[in-house]
Design a protein around this motif. Structure first.
Motif, short mmCIF file in Angstrom:
data_model
loop_
_atom_site.label_atom_id
_atom_site.label_comp_id
_atom_site.label_asym_id
_atom_site.label_seq_id
_atom_site.Cartn_x
_atom_site.Cartn_y
_atom_site.Cartn_z
N MET A 14 0.83 -1.21 0.00
CA MET A 14 0.00 0.00 0.00
C MET A 14 0.87 1.27 0.00
N ALA A 15 1.92 1.23 0.82
CA ALA A 15 2.81 2.40 0.89
C ALA A 15 3.47 2.64 -0.46
N LEU A 16 3.87 1.53 -1.15
CA LEU A 16 4.51 1.69 -2.46
C LEU A 16 3.54 2.29 -3.47
N LEU A 17 2.28 1.87 -3.43
CA LEU A 17 1.28 2.41 -4.35
C LEU A 17 1.08 3.91 -4.11
N LEU A 18 0.97 4.31 -2.85
CA LEU A 18 0.80 5.73 -2.54
C LEU A 18 2.01 6.55 -2.99
N GLU A 19 3.21 5.97 -2.82
CA GLU A 19 4.42 6.67 -3.26
C GLU A 19 4.42 6.86 -4.77
N GLN A 20 4.02 5.82 -5.50
CA GLN A 20 3.97 5.93 -6.96
C GLN A 20 2.88 6.90 -7.41
N LEU A 21 1.77 6.94 -6.70
CA LEU A 21 0.72 7.90 -7.04
C LEU A 21 1.22 9.33 -6.85
N LEU A 22 1.97 9.56 -5.77
CA LEU A 22 2.54 10.89 -5.56
C LEU A 22 3.57 11.23 -6.62
N ASN A 23 4.37 10.24 -7.01
CA ASN A 23 5.33 10.47 -8.10
C ASN A 23 4.60 10.83 -9.40
N GLY A 24 3.47 10.16 -9.65
CA GLY A 24 2.67 10.47 -10.83
C GLY A 24 2.10 11.88 -10.77
N LEU A 25 1.64 12.29 -9.58
CA LEU A 25 1.13 13.66 -9.43
C LEU A 25 2.24 14.68 -9.65
N GLN A 26 3.44 14.36 -9.14
CA GLN A 26 4.55 15.30 -9.31
C GLN A 26 4.92 15.45 -10.79
N LEU A 27 4.96 14.33 -11.52
CA LEU A 27 5.21 14.41 -12.96
C LEU A 27 4.07 15.16 -13.65
N GLY A 28 2.85 14.90 -13.22
CA GLY A 28 1.70 15.58 -13.81
C GLY A 28 1.75 17.08 -13.62
N VAL A 29 2.20 17.51 -12.46
CA VAL A 29 2.32 18.95 -12.19
C VAL A 29 3.35 19.59 -13.11
N MET A 30 4.48 18.94 -13.31
CA MET A 30 5.50 19.47 -14.21
C MET A 30 4.96 19.58 -15.63
N LEU A 31 4.24 18.54 -16.06
CA LEU A 31 3.67 18.56 -17.40
C LEU A 31 2.60 19.64 -17.52
N PHE A 32 1.83 19.86 -16.44
CA PHE A 32 0.79 20.89 -16.49
C PHE A 32 1.39 22.27 -16.69
N LEU A 33 2.47 22.57 -15.99
CA LEU A 33 3.08 23.90 -16.12
C LEU A 33 3.52 24.16 -17.56
N LEU A 34 4.02 23.12 -18.21
CA LEU A 34 4.40 23.26 -19.62
C LEU A 34 3.17 23.31 -20.51
N ALA A 35 2.21 22.42 -20.27
CA ALA A 35 1.05 22.32 -21.15
C ALA A 35 0.14 23.53 -21.03
N ALA A 36 0.06 24.13 -19.85
CA ALA A 36 -0.82 25.29 -19.67
C ALA A 36 -0.38 26.44 -20.59
N GLY A 37 0.92 26.73 -20.60
CA GLY A 37 1.41 27.79 -21.48
C GLY A 37 1.24 27.43 -22.94
N LEU A 38 1.50 26.18 -23.28
CA LEU A 38 1.40 25.74 -24.67
C LEU A 38 -0.04 25.81 -25.16
N THR A 39 -0.97 25.37 -24.34
CA THR A 39 -2.37 25.35 -24.77
C THR A 39 -2.95 26.76 -24.82
N LEU A 40 -2.50 27.65 -23.94
CA LEU A 40 -2.95 29.04 -24.00
C LEU A 40 -2.49 29.69 -25.30
#
Length: 304
Positions: free
Chosen positions: A1-27
């Protein structure tokens, strides 16, 4: 369970980085109709400026300000000097011009910093871990990235939807001549929008610096995934960019974490690892194909 939560947080962190790039690109693409292949170069500019100032001064605050300022100024200069002449041209001309900008930025960076990667230390207050649950320590810096990304998402949504500037941005996208007739300098508005997109890319770059090496060409590596996020979320939609980025971040992270072990149950180790790596790399593109099959305009199309 702890490993799954850690990977979910890693996914959110990658998602946030992609959002910062995608937000400017899509605007920029949704509002100004410009395909900007050089958006990843602005990500690189922010990373290099922050890394250089951090090495010279040792100050994380000054490095952050330098990265944001360098990316925003570079973005506005690109819009003023190059892209302003391409609004009325077709997308092929925009692609060729912005590809040329990639070469320009890469060579300029080599002349200024050389070809050797720069390495950035994590700011001292964020070097430790935070125990989210018993037995689940998680790096404080990655948590800070997630928090900053979510705050930026909320602020950007408020800016676009709740302010007069956001109203002008949305109106300028669909009724440019009417906005100009009302006395608004649309050219200046577009320069500021492009600068905002560049600033967000620079923010992503400077936050990525301590996690990855800062090197020439780093923007192209992440740009393709950013385009996938924009297509999945819907062009011109900040809400779509956030949803698409989180979805892509989670899918990519979970596939890379769990697919090798799953395939090892039915195949030999080396073969399973090789197949898993290939399938994990394909995962986000298969996701994009599925979304386009069900919703051809993306999850949240339009200017949101």
């Amino acid at each position: 369970m702890a490993l799954l939560l850690e990977q979910l947080l890693n996914g959110l962190q990658l998602g946030v980085m992609l959002f910062l790039l995608a937000a400017g690109l899509t605007l920029v693409f949704g509002i100004m109709g410009v395909i900007n292949l050089a958006h990843g170069s602005l990500y690189m500019v922010g990373a290099f400026a922050a890394a250089w100032v951090a090495a010279e001064t040792g100050s994380a605050l000054l490095a952050t300000l330098a990265g944001l300022a360098a990316a925003a100024l570079a973005g506005m200069a690109v819009e003023f000097l190059v892209l302003r002449r391409l609004y009325a041209r077709d997308h092929l001309d925009q692609v060729l011009a912005t590809f040329g900008l990639i070469l320009f930025f890469n060579q300029a960076t080599v002349l200024l910093f050389g070809r050797q990667p720069l390495f950035v230390d994590i700011p001292a207050p964020l070097r430790g871990t935070v125990e989210l649950l018993p037995g689940l320590p998680y790096p404080a810096y990655r948590l800070a990235i997630i928090l900053v990304g979510l705050l930026v998402a909320g602020g950007l949504y408020w800016l676009i939807q709740r302010t007069r500037t956001g109203m002008l941005v949305r109106a300028g996208a669909t009724h440019r001549e009417m906005v100009r007739a009302l006395g608004v300098d649309v050219r200046l508005l577009y320069t500021l929008v492009f600068g905002l997109g560049a600033l967000l890319a620079g923010l992503a770059g400077l936050m990525a610096g301590p996690l990855f090496s800062v090197q020439v060409g780093m923007g192209e590596q992440i740009l393709i995934t950013t385009f996938v996020v924009v297509v999945i979320g819907g062009i011109g939609s900040v809400r779509g960019a956030l949803a698409g980025a989180m979805l892509v971040g989670l899918v990519d992270t979970l596939l890379r974490a769990y697919l090798p072990a799953t395939l090892r149950g039915v195949m030999q180790g080396p073969d399973a690892d090789a197949l898993a790596a290939g399938l994990a790399s394909m995962g986000v593109y298969l996701l994009m194909a599925l979304v386009l099959l069900l919703r051809p305009r993306g999850l949240f199309p339009a200017h949101a």
